[in-house]
Design a protein around this motif. Structure first.
Motif, PDB file in Angstrom:
ATOM      1  N   THR A   1       0.845  -1.080  -0.158  1.00  0.00           N
ATOM      2  CA  THR A   1      -0.107   0.071   0.080  1.00  0.00           C
ATOM      3  C   THR A   1       0.675   1.339  -0.151  1.00  0.00           C
ATOM      4  O   THR A   1       1.731   1.298   0.996  1.00  0.00           O
ATOM      5  CB  THR A   1      -0.972   0.105   1.235  1.00  0.00           C
ATOM      6  OG1 THR A   1      -1.698  -1.190   1.329  1.00  0.00           O
ATOM      7  CG2 THR A   1      -1.875   1.170   1.202  1.00  0.00           C
TER       8      THR A   1
ATOM      9  N   THR B   1       0.892   5.693  -0.635  1.00  0.00           N
ATOM     10  CA  THR B   1       0.119   6.825  -1.076  1.00  0.00           C
ATOM     11  C   THR B   1       1.028   7.655  -2.308  1.00  0.00           C
ATOM     12  O   THR B   1       2.247   7.896  -2.410  1.00  0.00           O
ATOM     13  CB  THR B   1       0.343   7.724   0.254  1.00  0.00           C
ATOM     14  OG1 THR B   1      -0.394   7.214   1.133  1.00  0.00           O
ATOM     15  CG2 THR B   1      -0.580   9.024  -0.252  1.00  0.00           C
TER      16      THR B   1
ATOM     17  N   ASN C   1       1.198  10.095  -5.462  1.00  0.00           N
ATOM     18  CA  ASN C   1       0.583  11.330  -5.865  1.00  0.00           C
ATOM     19  C   ASN C   1      -0.774  11.840  -5.104  1.00  0.00           C
ATOM     20  O   ASN C   1      -1.611  12.286  -5.699  1.00  0.00           O
ATOM     21  CB  ASN C   1       0.273  11.142  -7.447  1.00  0.00           C
ATOM     22  CG  ASN C   1       1.313  10.702  -8.233  1.00  0.00           C
ATOM     23  OD1 ASN C   1       2.432  11.063  -7.711  1.00  0.00           O
ATOM     24  ND2 ASN C   1       1.210  10.074  -9.304  1.00  0.00           N
ATOM     25  N   GLY C   2      -0.517  11.394  -3.769  1.00  0.00           N
ATOM     26  CA  GLY C   2      -1.439  11.919  -2.931  1.00  0.00           C
ATOM     27  C   GLY C   2      -2.782  11.003  -2.831  1.00  0.00           C
ATOM     28  O   GLY C   2      -3.922  11.149  -1.838  1.00  0.00           O
ATOM     29  N   ARG C   3      -2.656   9.838  -3.348  1.00  0.00           N
ATOM     30  CA  ARG C   3      -3.913   8.933  -3.426  1.00  0.00           C
ATOM     31  C   ARG C   3      -3.578   7.572  -2.572  1.00  0.00           C
ATOM     32  O   ARG C   3      -2.379   7.086  -3.240  1.00  0.00           O
ATOM     33  CB  ARG C   3      -4.574   8.659  -4.590  1.00  0.00           C
ATOM     34  CG  ARG C   3      -5.708   9.667  -5.122  1.00  0.00           C
ATOM     35  CD  ARG C   3      -6.239   9.246  -6.393  1.00  0.00           C
ATOM     36  NE  ARG C   3      -6.808   7.900  -6.767  1.00  0.00           N
ATOM     37  CZ  ARG C   3      -6.940   7.639  -7.784  1.00  0.00           C
ATOM     38  NH1 ARG C   3      -6.791   8.020  -8.800  1.00  0.00           N
ATOM     39  NH2 ARG C   3      -7.402   6.298  -7.757  1.00  0.00           N
ATOM     40  N   LYS C   4      -3.967   6.936  -1.975  1.00  0.00           N
ATOM     41  CA  LYS C   4      -3.706   5.611  -1.332  1.00  0.00           C
ATOM     42  C   LYS C   4      -3.981   4.680  -2.475  1.00  0.00           C
ATOM     43  O   LYS C   4      -5.011   4.615  -3.056  1.00  0.00           O
ATOM     44  CB  LYS C   4      -4.509   5.407  -0.084  1.00  0.00           C
ATOM     45  CG  LYS C   4      -3.886   4.519   0.829  1.00  0.00           C
ATOM     46  CD  LYS C   4      -4.355   4.504   1.991  1.00  0.00           C
ATOM     47  CE  LYS C   4      -3.420   4.332   3.381  1.00  0.00           C
ATOM     48  NZ  LYS C   4      -3.560   4.579   4.405  1.00  0.00           N
ATOM     49  N   MET C   5      -3.059   3.733  -2.606  1.00  0.00           N
ATOM     50  CA  MET C   5      -3.233   2.867  -3.746  1.00  0.00           C
ATOM     51  C   MET C   5      -2.747   1.357  -3.338  1.00  0.00           C
ATOM     52  O   MET C   5      -1.365   1.383  -2.498  1.00  0.00           O
ATOM     53  CB  MET C   5      -2.511   3.204  -4.965  1.00  0.00           C
ATOM     54  CG  MET C   5      -3.249   4.465  -5.836  1.00  0.00           C
ATOM     55  SD  MET C   5      -2.081   4.819  -7.192  1.00  0.00           S
ATOM     56  CE  MET C   5      -3.141   5.414  -8.277  1.00  0.00           C
TER      57      MET C   5
ATOM     58  N   GLU D   1       5.157   7.551   0.862  1.00  0.00           N
ATOM     59  CA  GLU D   1       4.537   8.293  -0.005  1.00  0.00           C
ATOM     60  C   GLU D   1       5.396   8.463  -1.192  1.00  0.00           C
ATOM     61  O   GLU D   1       6.680   8.711  -1.124  1.00  0.00           O
ATOM     62  CB  GLU D   1       4.315   9.514   0.487  1.00  0.00           C
ATOM     63  CG  GLU D   1       3.221   9.539   1.709  1.00  0.00           C
ATOM     64  CD  GLU D   1       3.148  11.243   2.058  1.00  0.00           C
ATOM     65  OE1 GLU D   1       3.444  12.165   1.382  1.00  0.00           O
ATOM     66  OE2 GLU D   1       2.354  11.262   3.142  1.00  0.00           O
TER      67      GLU D   1
ATOM     68  N   THR E   1       5.859  10.167  -5.078  1.00  0.00           N
ATOM     69  CA  THR E   1       5.368  11.201  -6.135  1.00  0.00           C
ATOM     70  C   THR E   1       6.119  10.753  -7.391  1.00  0.00           C
ATOM     71  O   THR E   1       7.262  10.568  -7.450  1.00  0.00           O
ATOM     72  CB  THR E   1       5.922  12.546  -5.663  1.00  0.00           C
ATOM     73  OG1 THR E   1       5.397  12.779  -4.539  1.00  0.00           O
ATOM     74  CG2 THR E   1       5.336  13.556  -6.899  1.00  0.00           C
TER      75      THR E   1
ATOM     76  N   GLY F   1       2.141  12.839 -10.875  1.00  0.00           N
ATOM     77  CA  GLY F   1       1.696  13.712  -9.911  1.00  0.00           C
ATOM     78  C   GLY F   1       2.284  15.075  -9.473  1.00  0.00           C
ATOM     79  O   GLY F   1       2.269  15.621  -8.520  1.00  0.00           O
TER      80      GLY F   1
END
Lengths: 162, 265, 781
Positions: free
Chosen positions: A5, A7, A9-13, A71, A73, A77
């Motif tokens: 899991t 984060t 580009n700001g989204r949890k994936m 996190e 980027t 992003g």
């Protein structure tokens, strides 16, 4: 198999992958973000550079499992909406790209260089800092110009705001 | 890369216990060499035990001239530590030339030293600064640590947790980088503490990092770049490859030593 | 010139997608059911295949199938071809051995493909590739061309005795020997042009998709010329008839020649897709790229240049041996012949030239065109020789060049080429001024005071681009014509699509081609789309290489635009009730000159499609196509000056200044042209200073198989470049363009080497001038 899991580009994936899966492969294949490229097997070319927890790293030499919880980027992003990030804009303005394949890594590297040097950059420093990013098209001339221009733009803007 | 199983440890004890359960496990620090080697299918550990999330292994502390660096500290943090630069700028400079900026964000001093690649930079600093290598089991003197190419005194379940040393009066590192890989083809770290001078050479020796007694003696009696110019470096002890014959490397060792002494002042 | 027309420095239309990660390269393609391929490759430089056992590999996890070359041959897939016939001087045709996409009897270089694995993931495919058991009987090998020619060396193909592919000649031998016999001075030199790996940053990739219902193939491939790929795969490899084969080269991450050719992998992926029933994607890793992408250069030449008492060149004699590797790649035969020896006159008036070229098989990766293809080899040979002569004659290198320059055009050289125009002195003067040539000695003295050896070197290059006319290259042995095609589609609302057979993989065609339309039709470039790289969309094309897309590709667009414009004017004249000759198209309007009568461009185009009121006999619509076949090569030329400082203690060379003065004729977008020059210079400096493919002669293994050992130019070893343009417009094409894609790589190696040898005072130095070699040369004095 591991559940990873991130984060991104700001989204949890999240995604399932074999433990041996590289972060670059996970980003490209599991998350479908193909802006991050792979250009060598020996951690030298830098086309895979992304930011992990705010710092530039080579995603081809990190397991997705190692990155779990961090996190990330990617080039997708960097810009806000439709507006290019100042580094992206400077690469366009100064023709700092040709075939575009090294470009995502270059831009992510350049953004990190500017962050770390806080406006204090000259040509020699930029060239030294680009040691981990290969480009075969531009001879680096316009990339260096673009990084310096983006630095001036971002640092100038920051100073003006203060 | 062959299949492997990944484990993340949050403490040194947990790491050791995880490795103990593995068939053919390996500790994973920054991974800048190990993952790269696994990608080439030149290493195939059954398990990887990730040390990167062990907070106790990170950080730099300086007390007077006593320095302690956690083994999990990345090259970038060593290069950019103002505290460390105040007492031993040579080590910051060395770290700032390892790999590239992205590699320096991941690679760690512990991983580099434990791997003992003959072309790595840090082993020269460990020897020249006479560091104490602190592990989960014991303290190992620098001179007892390196045992030839990719070989060290570490036992299989032994983890380097930190390095400690006294900052010398003067020190500097001069590196001649391989034009292709940018690894050291000849890297020389010189350090002077009173009459005690240590000169450690990496990248050049066919048996890995080594101290050069001739240069140390010459510099102990007269600390100047000229003092090493006349010292013989034996080409027979040097690596030879596409990028540099043993003669060229022997010559470079001398040139880099001169430049390091000059830079140390 | 409009703000976005010809000559405008506009930023690129294509940049946004590359800058935001939205580029679409072959490896980014995902189609339903897609599986991954890995190739089993020979670990030997030369070996007989005794047997291949696929059974263990087929049982590996995730494996769909494992396929070998015998089955491919049984399915009728043909051998790879070389598309340019060269005859030896005795009249015999070149001796070409078979190159099978998957070898099943003999492997001839390390990396030669033997089998393909198709599996659920790339990692599983690679696991299984290791489980394929090939029983090899190693054979003796040879990697050096001069060695391979000797008696008693391993015979690589039965067709080529002593591994000699051809022994070709050009020029007048008797006249050359006569001039040498009476020369006042002869400069003699051996010139080695080092072998290179192209290294576009995007590794090659292929995605083969077979559609069982339609019996149709689609191939996504990293190609500079998808139409040629379709033609060759269809006509020679029997993959499928052209109407059953679509080839798409989407965004391609650099080529530099290496993506012109059709390699075993794309053919095999297409075939494997039919065999397995799933789409098959292969993506090269970098080591595979070093092992299989066509290499470049690798010449050794003996040179004699004769001078009269006034230091004028009277003759040039060249004997070149060219290493072709293990197989003849697609254009390999043309590179050291018609792309090389025809340029041996350089910028100089040389009355007599004779060149012999021996092409040789070795157990190495096939060698083919790499940025410049033959012209860098010719330029390096000439410019090192002239520089050496200047030193021997005690003359200024600029002066020796100057007195030998060709000054009248057209100029017929003794080696086929007819130079149409040029002004070599203009570039020489511009470069010398920009480099402050006259102030050099003071800089040298200052450097010496710091313990550095400073040197300066120049090179005056000429090259030939826009390769054609088709009839001419046909008579010289080419298997294809070298024209280009274009289609201009004007939409009903007035926007434009240009379909071109050129292929952009970094050159910026989406911008420059649109600038041409903007210039002609007076519309913003945002109203123009460039379509390329897909055989289903563009009818035919010859692709992008040899700096041909401007001189040939854009000329085809001009021809099609001429037709569009003619029809538009005819329609406008009809609608505006004016004379056709009074109609002008500008600023988005179609006007009657000298009046206020005008139509908006979109009104006119809409009228063409509504077809309510057309002139008698005019067809509806506004769409025209054209093929353009050039009348001659184009001849870009220029002068490069490099200044270096050598650290004599380490042999490290620092480039302190690099000046380029180029005559490319007219220029569409100076920003893009300068970028091409920068990149070319970097590649040329790479060749001269850093890069070199190295085989271990004892084992036949490729030592430089990764960036650990193959030294690529990085930002910190290069300077910024000072670039200027001179202009003698090319008379041979409508836009006056000459081509700019390769000049940098052609002109820079000799400039660099002349500078380094000047710095160290030792001319005995070969490329790449690595620190070790320079240090040794300093100490050999």
């Amino acid at each position: 198999m591991t559940k990873v899991t991130l984060t991104v580009n700001g989204r949890k994936m999240s995604g399932e992958c074999a433990d041996r899966t590289l972060l670059s492969t996970f980003i490209r294949e599991n998350l479908g973000l193909t802006g991050t490229h792979v250009g060598c097997d020996t951690t030298q070319c830098g086309v895979c550079v992304v930011h992990m927890d705010g710092k530039s790293v080579k995603s081809c030499t990190i397991l997705a499992a190692q990155a779990n919880g961090s996190e990330i980027t990617t080039i997708e992003g960097l810009s806000k909406g439709d507006e290019l990030h100042p580094v992206q804009a400077a690469f366009k303005e100064h023709h700092g790209l040709q075939c575009g394949f090294c470009t995502p890594g270059m831009v992510m590297a350049a953004t990190d260089i500017i962050r770390r040097h806080g406006g204090n950059l000259d040509e020699k420093t930029v060239r030294a800092e680009l040691e981990g990013n290969l480009c075969r098209c531009t001879g680096y001339h316009n990339i260096v110009k673009a990084v310096l221009a983006a630095n001036a733009e971002m640092y100038g803007a920051k100073q003006a705001a203060e | 890369m062959y299949e492997t199983t990944y484990h993340r440890a949050s403490s040194v004890d947990e790491a050791v216990s995880l490795l103990g359960k593995a068939e053919d496990g390996k500790f994973l620090a920054g991974g800048m060499t190990l993952i790269a080697t696994m990608k080439q299918r030149l290493a195939a550990p059954s398990d990887l035990v990730d040390l990167r999330h062990i907070d106790a292994m990170k950080g730099i502390s300086v007390n007077g001239r006593s320095v302690r660096i956690g083994a999990g500290t990345c090259h970038y943090d060593v290069a950019s530590s103002a505290e460390l630069r105040a007492v031993c700028p040579a080590l910051c400079d060395l770290a700032s030339h390892i790999g590239d900026p992205h590699v320096r964000h991941m690679g760690t001093i512990g991983g580099s030293v434990a791997n003992n690649d003959p072309a790595a930079d840090y082993p020269s600093a460990v020897l020249a600064l006479n560091m104490t290598v602190i592990t989960n089991k014991r303290e190992i003197a620098a001179d007892d640590f390196f045992k030839g190419l990719f070989e060290t005194a570490l036992e299989e379940d032994e983890i380097i947790t930190a390095f400690s040393f006294e900052a010398p009066e003067k020190a500097a590192y001069a590196k001649f980088a391989n034009p292709a890989s940018r690894y050291a083809m000849a890297g020389v770290f010189v350090a002077k503490n009173g009459g005690d001078v240590r000169v450690a050479v990496t990248g050049a020796g066919s048996d890995g990092v080594f101290r050069h007694a001739g240069m140390e003696q010459a510099l102990a009696s007269h600390w100047s770049a000229d003092a090493v110019a006349g010292i013989h470096v034996d080409a027979e002890d040097m690596l030879s490859d596409l990028h540099g014959t043993s003669e060229y490397r022997a010559h470079l060792v001398k040139v880099m030593a001169k430049r390091a002494v000059a830079a140390a002042g | 010139m409009g703000v976005e027309g010809i000559g405008a420095r506009v930023t690129r239309k294509e940049d946004k997608r590359f800058l935001t990660g939205k580029g679409r390269y072959v490896d980014d393609m995902v189609v339903p059911g897609m599986k991954f391929a890995a190739f089993v490759r020979s670990p030997h430089a030369h070996a007989k295949i005794k047997s291949i056992d696929l059974s263990a590999a087929k049982d590996m996890p995730g494996v769909i199938d494992v396929l070998e070359g015998k089955a491919m041959q049984e399915d009728g897939i043909g051998n790879l071809i070389c598309g340019w016939m060269i005859h030896s001087k005795d009249g015999s045709p070149m001796n070409m051995g078979a190159w099978r996409p998957l070898a099943y009897d003999t492997v001839r270089y390390v990396g030669d493909a033997v089998a393909i694995v198709v599996a659920d993931s790339q990692a599983e495919a690679r696991d299984a590739a290791e489980a394929v058991v090939v029983d090899y009987e190693p054979l003796p090998h040879v990697t050096e061309a001069l060695t391979a020619l000797q008696d008693g060396q391993p015979q690589i193909h039965p067709e080529a005795k002593n591994n000699l592919i051809y022994d070709w000649e050009i020029g007048d031998q008797a006249a050359t020997e006569a001039a040498l016999a009476t020369a006042a001075h002869i400069t003699e030199i051996e010139i080695t042009n080092n072998r290179l790996s192209p290294n576009p940053m995007e590794p090659r990739a292929a995605l083969g998709i077979y559609d069982t219902a339609e019996d149709h193939y689609t191939c996504y491939t990293t190609s500079q010329n998808p139409h040629a790929a379709r033609l060759v795969m269809s006509a020679f490899y029997n993959v499928a008839p052209e109407n059953k084969l679509r080839v798409i080269a989407p965004d391609v991450g650099g080529g530099f020649g290496s993506k012109i050719y059709i390699y075993p992998e794309e053919i095999t992926c297409l075939w494997a897709s039919r065999k397995t029933g799933v789409p098959v994607k292969w993506n090269s890793d970098r080591t595979e790229a070093f092992l299989t992408d066509a290499h470049g250069r690798d010449h050794v030449s003996q040179v004699k240049m004769a001078f009269d008492a006034n230091n004028r060149i009277t003759a040039l004699k060249v004997e070149t041996t060219a290493n072709f590797g293990a197989y003849m790649s697609l254009f390999s035969s043309a590179v050291p012949t018609y792309l090389y020896a025809t340029l041996l006159s350089g910028q100089y008036n040389i009355p007599a030239i004779h060149a012999e070229v021996k092409a040789v098989y070795t157990n190495t990766v096939p060698v083919d065109a790499y940025r410049g293809a033959g012209r860098p080899e010719a330029t390096y040979l000439l410019e090192r020789t002239v520089e050496t002569a200047a030193r021997e004659l005690g003359m200024s290198p600029a002066e020796l060049r100057r007195i030998n320059f060709i000054r009248e055009f057209p100029h017929q050289t003794p080696v086929i080429m007819n130079y149409d125009t040029g002004d070599y002195e203009a570039s020489l003067n511009a470069a010398m001024e920009a480099a402050d040539w006259n102030g050099f000695e003071a800089r040298r003295a200052e450097a010496a005071s710091r313990g550095k050896k400073r040197g300066i070197g120049m090179s005056c290059y000429i090259e030939a681009c826009g390769i054609a006319p088709s009839a001419a290259v046909g008579s010289l042995g080419a298997g294809v014509g070298l024209w280009e095609s274009a289609e201009v589609r004007v939409n009903a609302v007035g926007t434009v699509e240009i379909l071109t057979g050129s292929h952009s993989h970094g050159q910026g065609h989406e911008t420059t081609f649109a600038q041409l339309v903007s210039e002609r039709l007076g519309m913003p470039i945002s109203n123009v789309n460039i379509v390329h790289g897909d055989t289903d969309k563009v009818q035919m094309g010859m692709g992008t290489y040899g700096s041909r897309s401007g001189a040939v590709g854009m000329s085809a667009i001009v021809k099609a635009l001429d037709k569009v414009e003619a029809k538009a004017k005819k329609l406008a004249a009809h609608l505006l009730e004016a004379d056709e000759s009074d109609i002008v198209i500008e600023d988005g309007q179609v006007k009657v000159a000298g009046t206020d009568k005008a139509l908006q461009w979109f009104e006119l185009t809409l009228a063409a499609y509504t077809a309510h009121n057309l002139p008698e006999g005019m067809e509806p619509g506004l769409k025209e196509g054209a093929f353009y076949d050039p009348s001659n090569f184009t001849f870009p030329a220029g002068c490069y000056i490099c200044e270096v400082e050598v650290d004599p203690e380490t042999g490290v060379t620092d480039i302190v200044q690099f000046v380029a003065a180029d005559d490319f004729g007219n220029i569409i977008n100076p920003m893009i042209v300068e970028g091409q020059v920068h990149g070319g210079i970097a590649q040329g400096i790479g060749q001269a200073m850093l890069e070199g493919v190295h085989y271990d002669p004892d084992t036949g293994q490729l030592i430089t198989a990764s960036y650990m050992d193959y030294a690529m130019p990085r930002a910190d070893v290069l300077p910024s470049f000072e670039v200027s343009h001179q202009n003698t417009p090319c008379p041979g094409n409508p836009l006056g363009l000459k081509g700019c894609g390769e000049a940098g790589a052609i002109g820079s190696p000799p400039a660099f080497m002349n500078a380094v040898t000047d710095a160290i005072g030792n001319n005995n130095l070969t490329m790449p001038a690595t620190p070790q070699k320079v240090w040794e040369a300093v100490n050999r004095i």
